[in-house]
Structure formats: C-alpha cells, structure tokens
Scaffold this active site. Sequence first.
Site, PDB file in Angstrom:
ATOM      1  N   TYR A  11      -6.936  24.964  53.729  1.00  0.00           N
ATOM      2  CA  TYR A  11      -6.361  26.032  52.898  1.00  0.00           C
ATOM      3  C   TYR A  11      -6.604  27.412  53.521  1.00  0.00           C
ATOM      4  CZ  TYR A  11      -5.954  29.101  48.761  1.00  0.00           C
ATOM      5  OH  TYR A  11      -5.653  30.108  47.885  1.00  0.00           O
ATOM      6  N   ASP A  31      -8.858  20.248  64.029  1.00  0.00           N
ATOM      7  CA  ASP A  31      -8.881  19.672  62.674  1.00  0.00           C
ATOM      8  C   ASP A  31      -8.873  18.156  62.790  1.00  0.00           C
ATOM      9  OD1 ASP A  31      -7.998  21.309  59.816  1.00  0.00           O
ATOM     10  OD2 ASP A  31      -8.137  19.119  59.761  1.00  0.00           O
ATOM     11  N   PHE A  73     -13.998  26.926  59.423  1.00  0.00           N
ATOM     12  CA  PHE A  73     -13.591  26.716  58.017  1.00  0.00           C
ATOM     13  C   PHE A  73     -13.751  25.258  57.596  1.00  0.00           C
ATOM     14  CE2 PHE A  73     -10.937  30.157  59.700  1.00  0.00           C
ATOM     15  CZ  PHE A  73     -11.089  31.131  58.732  1.00  0.00           C
ATOM     16  N   ALA A  74     -14.217  24.405  58.529  1.00  0.00           N
ATOM     17  CA  ALA A  74     -14.119  22.957  58.292  1.00  0.00           C
ATOM     18  C   ALA A  74     -15.288  22.437  57.463  1.00  0.00           C
ATOM     19  CB  ALA A  74     -14.063  22.237  59.633  1.00  0.00           C
ATOM     20  N   ASN A  92     -21.496  16.747  56.975  1.00  0.00           N
ATOM     21  CA  ASN A  92     -20.296  17.479  57.399  1.00  0.00           C
ATOM     22  C   ASN A  92     -20.535  18.995  57.463  1.00  0.00           C
ATOM     23  OD1 ASN A  92     -17.311  17.333  57.959  1.00  0.00           O
ATOM     24  ND2 ASN A  92     -17.381  18.851  56.314  1.00  0.00           N
ATOM     25  N   TYR A 141     -23.866  21.822  47.885  1.00  0.00           N
ATOM     26  CA  TYR A 141     -22.808  22.550  48.595  1.00  0.00           C
ATOM     27  C   TYR A 141     -23.313  23.937  49.007  1.00  0.00           C
ATOM     28  CZ  TYR A 141     -18.798  25.569  49.274  1.00  0.00           C
ATOM     29  OH  TYR A 141     -17.936  26.500  49.790  1.00  0.00           O
ATOM     30  N   LYS A 145     -24.487  25.578  52.897  1.00  0.00           N
ATOM     31  CA  LYS A 145     -23.963  26.839  53.447  1.00  0.00           C
ATOM     32  C   LYS A 145     -25.108  27.806  53.754  1.00  0.00           C
ATOM     33  CE  LYS A 145     -19.431  26.184  53.282  1.00  0.00           C
ATOM     34  NZ  LYS A 145     -18.499  26.462  54.379  1.00  0.00           N
ATOM     35  N   ASN A 170     -13.787  33.592  44.770  1.00  0.00           N
ATOM     36  CA  ASN A 170     -12.841  32.479  44.547  1.00  0.00           C
ATOM     37  C   ASN A 170     -11.547  32.678  45.329  1.00  0.00           C
ATOM     38  OD1 ASN A 170     -14.829  32.283  42.371  1.00  0.00           O
ATOM     39  ND2 ASN A 170     -13.502  30.683  41.585  1.00  0.00           N
ATOM     40  N   ARG A 221     -14.878  35.089  36.958  1.00  0.00           N
ATOM     41  CA  ARG A 221     -14.892  34.868  38.409  1.00  0.00           C
ATOM     42  C   ARG A 221     -14.134  36.002  39.078  1.00  0.00           C
ATOM     43  NH1 ARG A 221     -18.096  32.010  36.985  1.00  0.00           N
ATOM     44  NH2 ARG A 221     -18.527  29.812  37.367  1.00  0.00           N
TER      45      ARG A 221
HETATM   46  N1  UDP Z   1     -12.227  25.937  35.123  1.00  0.00           N
HETATM   47  C1  UDP Z   1     -11.750  25.505  33.901  1.00  0.00           C
HETATM   48  N2  UDP Z   1     -10.937  24.398  33.888  1.00  0.00           N
HETATM   49  C2  UDP Z   1     -10.606  23.711  35.023  1.00  0.00           C
HETATM   50  C3  UDP Z   1     -11.099  24.173  36.268  1.00  0.00           C
HETATM   51  C4  UDP Z   1     -11.915  25.301  36.279  1.00  0.00           C
HETATM   52  O1  UDP Z   1     -12.029  26.084  32.854  1.00  0.00           O
HETATM   53  O2  UDP Z   1      -9.899  22.696  34.933  1.00  0.00           O
HETATM   54  C5  UDP Z   1     -13.098  27.140  35.165  1.00  0.00           C
HETATM   55  C6  UDP Z   1     -14.463  26.882  35.764  1.00  0.00           C
HETATM   56  O3  UDP Z   1     -15.367  26.506  34.753  1.00  0.00           O
HETATM   57  C7  UDP Z   1     -14.796  28.251  36.362  1.00  0.00           C
HETATM   58  C8  UDP Z   1     -13.439  28.832  36.738  1.00  0.00           C
HETATM   59  O4  UDP Z   1     -12.473  28.071  36.011  1.00  0.00           O
HETATM   60  O5  UDP Z   1     -15.359  29.081  35.392  1.00  0.00           O
HETATM   61  C9  UDP Z   1     -13.119  28.723  38.205  1.00  0.00           C
HETATM   62  O6  UDP Z   1     -13.335  27.379  38.613  1.00  0.00           O
HETATM   63  P1  UDP Z   1     -12.842  26.816  40.005  1.00  0.00           P
HETATM   64  O7  UDP Z   1     -13.161  25.340  40.021  1.00  0.00           O
HETATM   65  O8  UDP Z   1     -11.423  27.206  40.236  1.00  0.00           O
HETATM   66  O9  UDP Z   1     -13.717  27.582  41.070  1.00  0.00           O
HETATM   67  P2  UDP Z   1     -15.325  27.755  41.198  1.00  0.00           P
HETATM   68  O10 UDP Z   1     -15.660  29.035  40.469  1.00  0.00           O
HETATM   69  O11 UDP Z   1     -15.972  26.548  40.614  1.00  0.00           O
HETATM   70  O12 UDP Z   1     -15.529  27.889  42.659  1.00  0.00           O
END
Ligand code: UDP
Length: 329
Positions: A11, A31, A73-74, A92, A141, A145, A170, A221
Amino acid sequence: MKVLVAGGAGYIGSHCVRQLLAAGHEPVVLDNFVYGHRAALPTGVKLHEASLSDPAALDRIFAAERIDVVMHFAAYAYVGESVTDPLKYYQNNFAATLTLLEAMLKHGVKKFVFSSTCATYGVPEKMPMTENLPQAPINPYGQTKLDVENMLKAFAHAYGLSFAAFRYFNAAGAAEDGAIGEDHNPETHLIPLAIWAAMGTGNPLKVFGTDYPTPDGTCLRDYVHVDDLSRAHIAVFDKLAAPGTQLFYNLGTGNPTSVLDVIKAVEKVSGLKVPATFAPRRAGDPPALYADASKAKRELNWTPKFQTIEPIIETAWRWHKARPKGYAK
Ligand code: UDP
C-alpha cells in the site's frame, strides 16, 4: 537517487514508487507478493521478486544494482495477529530487516528510510504526540518496529549507517488519479470498511467502543494521506548525507478524527448511508493517537497537502468506486 523500495508493491510502498518516479528518482522494487499487488506497480518499473529473508537473493540484487538508498516498507501490520502469532512478526518485521541491513552493509549501502509507527509509543501520556515521548509498545507489532529502531541506532553508531525512521499515524487515502489504492486481504482498517459498508459490498460497520473519554465517545486517530507520507520519505534524502545520521519523525496531520467523524465524512463524500452498529472496544486500541508533526515540518519542510479527513476520503472513495474488489487478480 537509485532507491531500492522493499515492499514496493504494498500500500504505502507503491504510492512511494510513483512519487519517486514523479520526482525524477529511479525506484527498484523488491517484493515477494505475499501481500503486495503486481497491478500496483507502474509499467516498466524494475522489479526483483524476492524475499528479504533470502541473503543470497539480496546479495545478487545489491551486486547488480548500484543502490543509493533503501526504503523499507515490507512489514506485516496486523496488530491482532501480532499478538496471536508473534513469531511471524519477529521473523518478518525484525529478523528480515536484520538480513536486509546486513546485505546493505556488506555492499556499502549506508542510507536507510524505515517505516516505523506511532504504535511504538503504546498508550501515550500526552497529546499531541512528539517524538521524545516514552516508547512502550503494547503489542508485538509495535515492539518489532521499536526493536528495529533500536537496532538502527546501534548500526548508525557502529557502522556509520544513516537512517530516518518515520513513525506513521493512520495511513489513508489513495492516489489522486485513482490508479492505485488501499487493498488489504483481510481488510481491518476503518476507512475501507466504512466505504464498503456504504457501497453495500461489505458488512455493516462495527464501531469499536463508544465509551472512550473522547468528545463523541469513539476513538480519535490522525489520518494522514499516503501520498503525503511518501513525500516525506523523499524530502529526507538530503538529510542522510553525513555518516551515522539518526532521524526520527512523526508523520500525521495533527487533526484528531473520531470513528464517527470518519463515518460522517464517508456519508458526505459518497452520498450514501454507512450502516453501522455499536460494538465493544477492540482490545489494544488506545483512546486517542494524534501527532505533533512540527519536527517534520521544521526540518523537512513537510506540510501535508491533505489536512482534513474529507479530501482524504474523496481519494479513497474514487479508488474503491472504480475497483470495488480492489486490484484485479
Ligand atoms: N475501527 C472501528 N471499526 C472497524 C475498524 C476500526 O471502529 O471495523 C476503529 C478502531 O477501533 C480505531 C479506528 O477505527 O479506533 C482506526 O482503526 P484502524 O484499524 O483503521 O487503524 P489503527 O488505528 O488500528 O491503526
């Protein structure tokens, strides 16, 4: 610059490949297509299909190409999976990065741009988040990192490696022309799931938690456009000239956006309703994560072109509308 882009068919990597070409650089993609998409690569771009865990393949690639900078990025990025299968993540995200760095050093390539994450901070003690906050990840995770960040520091000190670690908030959105975009399988991210719910191609969206200590009770976020992330990776090249340089940057817009804000923006952009149900909190979700990205602004002259959620979702919507099932198989 001739830039080896590890994970260039993923992505963020694929958006960076296009930005590199637009800026006049020469990307070389590495990749293994475990998660990457062939269709995400521009026609004619140089490709090495190999795994980062394969030292012989890396040896061949670095011997064949005169690489100036490596962008990495991998990685695997499913937080929940990292809890249930940490071995996969240490293998990984950490061990393969070690193999990559070893090959780089062997071939005298000493500039490295690393995809790190705000997940290295864990549950931060203050908002917005600056780079000097304590790093205490709450899942494997984020830990892998952070472990790589620490390895990079030691390598900079000992071997003169110059690196930048970008701690993404995000990543969101798609190329403005709609040619490439976000396509994970399985998909767990809020924006694609909200768009699919609106289109009727996915399930109703589950809003994970409505009792957070935030203005509307849902998580906050910081959604940052994938092309803005890519631009920072290129802007940092000039800073990597001196051996042993160590740079850390948060990349976000600084705008706290709630889950309900995202739903409203998808509805506004699409003109459709997002069917949604309220669900319990998802384990491991901090209530709020948003960046103070003033360091990137100050030092890299990096200002996100996409400052708010609606224009980011417009690009995502354009991509999903054209390709409701993602890339053609
Ligand atoms: N979220 C949600 N429903 C979903 C997926 C995500 O309410 O089906 C919420 C999740 O709890 C977080 C925000 O959306 O608060 C962003 O989540 P995402 O998984 O996109 O990214 P993250 O912040 O985990 O990296």
